[in-house]
Design a protein around this motif. Structure first.
Motif, PDB file in Angstrom:
ATOM      1  N   ALA A  19       0.743  -1.278  -0.091  1.00 34.47           N
ATOM      2  CA  ALA A  19      -0.165   0.015   0.296  1.00 34.47           C
ATOM      3  C   ALA A  19       0.736   1.419   0.325  1.00 34.47           C
ATOM      4  O   ALA A  19       1.968   1.268   0.509  1.00 34.47           O
ATOM      5  CB  ALA A  19      -0.710  -0.088   0.872  1.00 34.47           C
ATOM      6  N   THR A  20       0.268   2.172  -0.604  1.00 35.30           N
ATOM      7  CA  THR A  20       1.232   3.672  -0.774  1.00 35.30           C
ATOM      8  C   THR A  20       0.521   4.441   0.649  1.00 35.30           C
ATOM      9  O   THR A  20      -0.589   4.174   1.014  1.00 35.30           O
ATOM     10  CB  THR A  20       1.028   4.245  -1.675  1.00 35.30           C
ATOM     11  OG1 THR A  20      -0.133   4.599  -2.306  1.00 35.30           O
ATOM     12  CG2 THR A  20       1.387   3.257  -3.357  1.00 35.30           C
ATOM     13  N   GLY A  55       4.555   5.459  -3.293  1.00 33.52           N
ATOM     14  CA  GLY A  55       3.977   6.083  -4.033  1.00 33.52           C
ATOM     15  C   GLY A  55       3.235   5.109  -4.398  1.00 33.52           C
ATOM     16  O   GLY A  55       4.138   4.361  -4.692  1.00 33.52           O
ATOM     17  N   ALA A  56       2.580   5.771  -5.820  1.00 39.53           N
ATOM     18  CA  ALA A  56       1.960   4.919  -7.167  1.00 39.53           C
ATOM     19  C   ALA A  56       3.268   4.194  -7.640  1.00 39.53           C
ATOM     20  O   ALA A  56       3.664   3.233  -8.679  1.00 39.53           O
ATOM     21  CB  ALA A  56       1.157   5.280  -7.213  1.00 39.53           C
ATOM     22  N   TRP A  57       3.593   5.684  -8.073  1.00 37.12           N
ATOM     23  CA  TRP A  57       5.430   5.565  -8.848  1.00 37.12           C
ATOM     24  C   TRP A  57       6.212   4.063  -8.571  1.00 37.12           C
ATOM     25  O   TRP A  57       6.758   3.802  -9.282  1.00 37.12           O
ATOM     26  CB  TRP A  57       6.496   7.017  -8.727  1.00 37.12           C
ATOM     27  CG  TRP A  57       7.228   6.868  -9.861  1.00 37.12           C
ATOM     28  CD1 TRP A  57       8.609   6.820  -9.300  1.00 37.12           C
ATOM     29  CD2 TRP A  57       7.128   7.039 -11.351  1.00 37.12           C
ATOM     30  NE1 TRP A  57       9.325   6.466 -10.832  1.00 37.12           N
ATOM     31  CE2 TRP A  57       8.973   6.702 -11.568  1.00 37.12           C
ATOM     32  CE3 TRP A  57       6.343   7.287 -12.319  1.00 37.12           C
ATOM     33  CZ2 TRP A  57       8.938   7.041 -12.654  1.00 37.12           C
ATOM     34  CZ3 TRP A  57       6.825   6.848 -13.345  1.00 37.12           C
ATOM     35  CH2 TRP A  57       7.847   7.061 -14.162  1.00 37.12           C
ATOM     36  N   GLY A  79      -3.523   2.032  -3.383  1.00 38.56           N
ATOM     37  CA  GLY A  79      -3.068   2.958  -3.576  1.00 38.56           C
ATOM     38  C   GLY A  79      -3.801   3.620  -4.106  1.00 38.56           C
ATOM     39  O   GLY A  79      -4.669   3.543  -4.505  1.00 38.56           O
ATOM     40  N   CYS A  80      -3.694   5.285  -4.663  1.00 38.90           N
ATOM     41  CA  CYS A  80      -4.927   6.331  -4.792  1.00 38.90           C
ATOM     42  C   CYS A  80      -3.923   7.553  -5.387  1.00 38.90           C
ATOM     43  O   CYS A  80      -3.169   7.897  -5.112  1.00 38.90           O
ATOM     44  CB  CYS A  80      -5.395   6.573  -4.205  1.00 38.90           C
ATOM     45  SG  CYS A  80      -6.686   8.471  -4.146  1.00 38.90           S
ATOM     46  N   VAL A  92       2.140   8.773 -13.612  1.00 40.67           N
ATOM     47  CA  VAL A  92       2.498   7.990 -12.813  1.00 40.67           C
ATOM     48  C   VAL A  92       1.454   6.450 -12.146  1.00 40.67           C
ATOM     49  O   VAL A  92       1.541   5.546 -12.409  1.00 40.67           O
ATOM     50  CB  VAL A  92       2.264   9.609 -11.600  1.00 40.67           C
ATOM     51  CG1 VAL A  92       1.687   8.112  -9.980  1.00 40.67           C
ATOM     52  CG2 VAL A  92       2.980  10.044 -11.352  1.00 40.67           C
ATOM     53  N   ALA A  93       0.083   7.062 -12.932  1.00 39.44           N
ATOM     54  CA  ALA A  93      -0.882   6.094 -12.932  1.00 39.44           C
ATOM     55  C   ALA A  93      -0.508   5.217 -14.212  1.00 39.44           C
ATOM     56  O   ALA A  93      -1.090   3.710 -14.209  1.00 39.44           O
ATOM     57  CB  ALA A  93      -1.877   6.658 -13.332  1.00 39.44           C
TER      58      ALA A  93
END
Length: 153
Positions: A19-20, A55-57, A79-80, A92-93
């Motif tokens: 999880a981020t 984070g997601a990256w 993540g979000c 990023v996404a």
């Protein structure tokens, strides 16, 4: 015709939840939903590991390392990423989704995609446990089904 399909009886599975920390007020709700589903389906506390990525990256690398460790039967990625006024969201996404898909293919390990990619904070809140359900819970269900199915193959 013989049919193979998964169920939700992967109670002896070892699962990592990655999880981020970014947008943690949303992500923590996703983690709670995933944890609830996994426990309700018999996954023991000692078989669950929560791993925090910044984070997601960064998430694909963290998921890859967890997958390479051989300690887990599957990984739930949570993540979000919320769209802003710049193209940053798209990079990023997109790279997060692509990277997680590559880990799943290259490591032959199920990775459930529970990364919200929304236009607004309101949409994220809806998908973290209000109107649109909890996407963390849905990702955990998907992971259990995949673990069960892959054990049959």
């Amino acid at each position: 015709m013989k049919t193979l399909e998964g169920d939700f009886t992967a109670s002896n599975a070892r699962i990592a939840v990655v999880a981020t920390r970014f947008n943690d007020y949303i992500v923590n709700a996703l983690v709670g939903g995933a944890e609830d589903v996994l426990r309700r389906h018999g996954v023991a506390d000692e078989a669950l590991t929560l791993i925090r990525a910044p984070g997601a990256w960064e998430m694909p690398l963290v998921v890859d390392r967890a997958a390479a460790s051989g300690q887990y039967d599957g990984i739930v990625a949570l993540g979000c990423v919320i769209r802003g006024g710049t193209p940053h969201f798209d990079y990023v996404a997109g790279e997060c989704a692509k990277g997680l898909g590559q880990v799943m293919q290259q490591r032959s390990l199920p990775v459930a995609f529970g990364v919200l990619t929304t236009d607004t904070i309101e949409q994220a809140i809806e998908r973290a446990g209000t109107k649109a359900g909890n996407k963390g819970a849905e990702a955990a269900m998907s992971l259990l089904e995949m673990i069960s199915l892959l054990r049959q193959l």
